[in-house]
Design a protein around this motif. Structure first.
Motif, PDB file in Angstrom:
ATOM      1  N   ASN A 102       0.798  -1.102   0.145  1.00 46.83           N
ATOM      2  CA  ASN A 102       0.136   0.086   0.069  1.00 46.83           C
ATOM      3  C   ASN A 102       0.944   1.353  -0.154  1.00 46.83           C
ATOM      4  O   ASN A 102       2.034   1.259   0.491  1.00 46.83           O
ATOM      5  N   GLU A 103       0.539   2.201  -0.538  1.00 46.52           N
ATOM      6  CA  GLU A 103       1.223   3.527  -0.772  1.00 46.52           C
ATOM      7  C   GLU A 103       1.110   4.105   0.811  1.00 46.52           C
ATOM      8  O   GLU A 103       2.278   4.828   0.946  1.00 46.52           O
ATOM      9  N   GLU A 104       0.201   3.949   1.370  1.00 44.75           N
ATOM     10  CA  GLU A 104       0.201   4.591   2.943  1.00 44.75           C
ATOM     11  C   GLU A 104       0.771   3.717   3.854  1.00 44.75           C
ATOM     12  O   GLU A 104       0.774   3.988   5.219  1.00 44.75           O
ATOM     13  N   VAL A 105       1.265   2.410   3.662  1.00 42.82           N
ATOM     14  CA  VAL A 105       2.067   1.501   4.537  1.00 42.82           C
ATOM     15  C   VAL A 105       3.417   1.598   4.071  1.00 42.82           C
ATOM     16  O   VAL A 105       3.741   1.290   2.730  1.00 42.82           O
ATOM     17  N   ILE A 106       4.569   1.864   4.951  1.00 48.06           N
ATOM     18  CA  ILE A 106       5.827   1.271   4.783  1.00 48.06           C
ATOM     19  C   ILE A 106       6.314   0.318   5.729  1.00 48.06           C
ATOM     20  O   ILE A 106       5.655   0.355   6.924  1.00 48.06           O
ATOM     21  N   PHE A 107       7.350  -0.251   5.383  1.00 45.07           N
ATOM     22  CA  PHE A 107       7.893  -1.379   6.498  1.00 45.07           C
ATOM     23  C   PHE A 107       9.376  -1.237   6.603  1.00 45.07           C
ATOM     24  O   PHE A 107      10.099  -0.485   5.798  1.00 45.07           O
ATOM     25  N   ILE A 108       9.655  -1.200   7.981  1.00 37.38           N
ATOM     26  CA  ILE A 108      11.058  -0.690   8.524  1.00 37.38           C
ATOM     27  C   ILE A 108      11.400  -1.931   9.419  1.00 37.38           C
ATOM     28  O   ILE A 108      10.559  -2.878  10.101  1.00 37.38           O
ATOM     29  N   SER A 109      12.801  -2.083   9.429  1.00 35.50           N
ATOM     30  CA  SER A 109      13.178  -3.160  10.637  1.00 35.50           C
ATOM     31  C   SER A 109      13.065  -2.586  11.906  1.00 35.50           C
ATOM     32  O   SER A 109      12.923  -1.511  12.139  1.00 35.50           O
ATOM     33  N   ARG A 110      13.197  -3.458  12.876  1.00 33.90           N
ATOM     34  CA  ARG A 110      13.245  -3.074  14.326  1.00 33.90           C
ATOM     35  C   ARG A 110      14.365  -2.125  14.608  1.00 33.90           C
ATOM     36  O   ARG A 110      14.395  -1.392  15.690  1.00 33.90           O
ATOM     37  N   GLU A 111      15.422  -2.535  13.896  1.00 31.50           N
ATOM     38  CA  GLU A 111      16.729  -1.697  14.143  1.00 31.50           C
ATOM     39  C   GLU A 111      16.827  -0.288  13.689  1.00 31.50           C
ATOM     40  O   GLU A 111      17.643   0.469  13.994  1.00 31.50           O
ATOM     41  N   THR A 112      15.945   0.127  12.840  1.00 32.74           N
ATOM     42  CA  THR A 112      15.546   1.372  12.268  1.00 32.74           C
ATOM     43  C   THR A 112      15.782   2.474  13.546  1.00 32.74           C
ATOM     44  O   THR A 112      14.630   2.391  14.160  1.00 32.74           O
TER      45      THR A 112
END
Length: 173
Positions: A102-112
């Motif tokens: 989705n354009e309104e959802v991004i994923f990041i790692s827990r270390e970000t």
């Protein structure tokens, strides 16, 4: 020095709950983006960050105006932003989990450790621009409009005969 360092939010160590940030976006901010459609303006951005254990929700509200040229009369105008409320959801994990592209959802790692908001502030300001740069000349007693150009346009449109194709379509509902 990074011109966008002021728009970085440290998420590592940010407590769970709501956090509010205020930004003033002006010409210097917009000019840092190559080929920017906005060169001058004054946009106030309020960002409410709702940090939760599994995700972070960013609620953006932008208000203000951009300086541009009227598409109708070529006069310099202040163009207000339209419906400038957007949301960005940041989830921890791998991109595309469970079909959540989705354009309104991004994923990041827990270390970000931080999130750079400048590209989102810029994009949401662009999305809030009206499709046409026109000024409502009847709304003010002394509008910035070029009255000579408006008179010429009005006389040209008054001289043109109506298009029969549009007349036949006007009866359709």
């Amino acid at each position: 020095m990074d011109p966008f360092s002021a728009y970085t939010i440290p998420i590592q160590g940010l407590k769970t709950g709501l956090h509010e940030y205020q930004y003033a976006l002006e010409g210097d901010f917009f000019r840092h983006f190559e080929g920017s459609l906005i060169q001058e303006g004054c946009v106030q951005a309020q960002v409410v960050v709702d940090k939760r254990p599994s995700l972070i929700i960013f609620a953006f509200h932008l208000s203000g105006y951009t300086q541009t040229t009227c598409d109708r009369c070529m006069a310099p105008i202040r163009l207000p932003l339209n419906n400038a409320t957007r949301q960005l959801i940041v989830k921890y994990g791998e991109s595309g989990e469970a079909g959540e592209e989705n354009e309104e959802v991004i994923f990041i790692s827990r270390e970000t450790s931080e999130i750079q908001l400048a590209p989102y502030l810029y994009e949401f300001a662009l999305l809030a621009l009206p499709l046409t740069n026109t000024y409502n000349c009847q709304a003010e007693a002394h509008p910035p409009c070029n009255q000579d150009v408006l008179r010429i346009l009005q006389s040209i449109t008054a001289e043109q005969p109506p298009n029969p194709a549009w007349e036949s379509l006007s009866g359709l509902q």
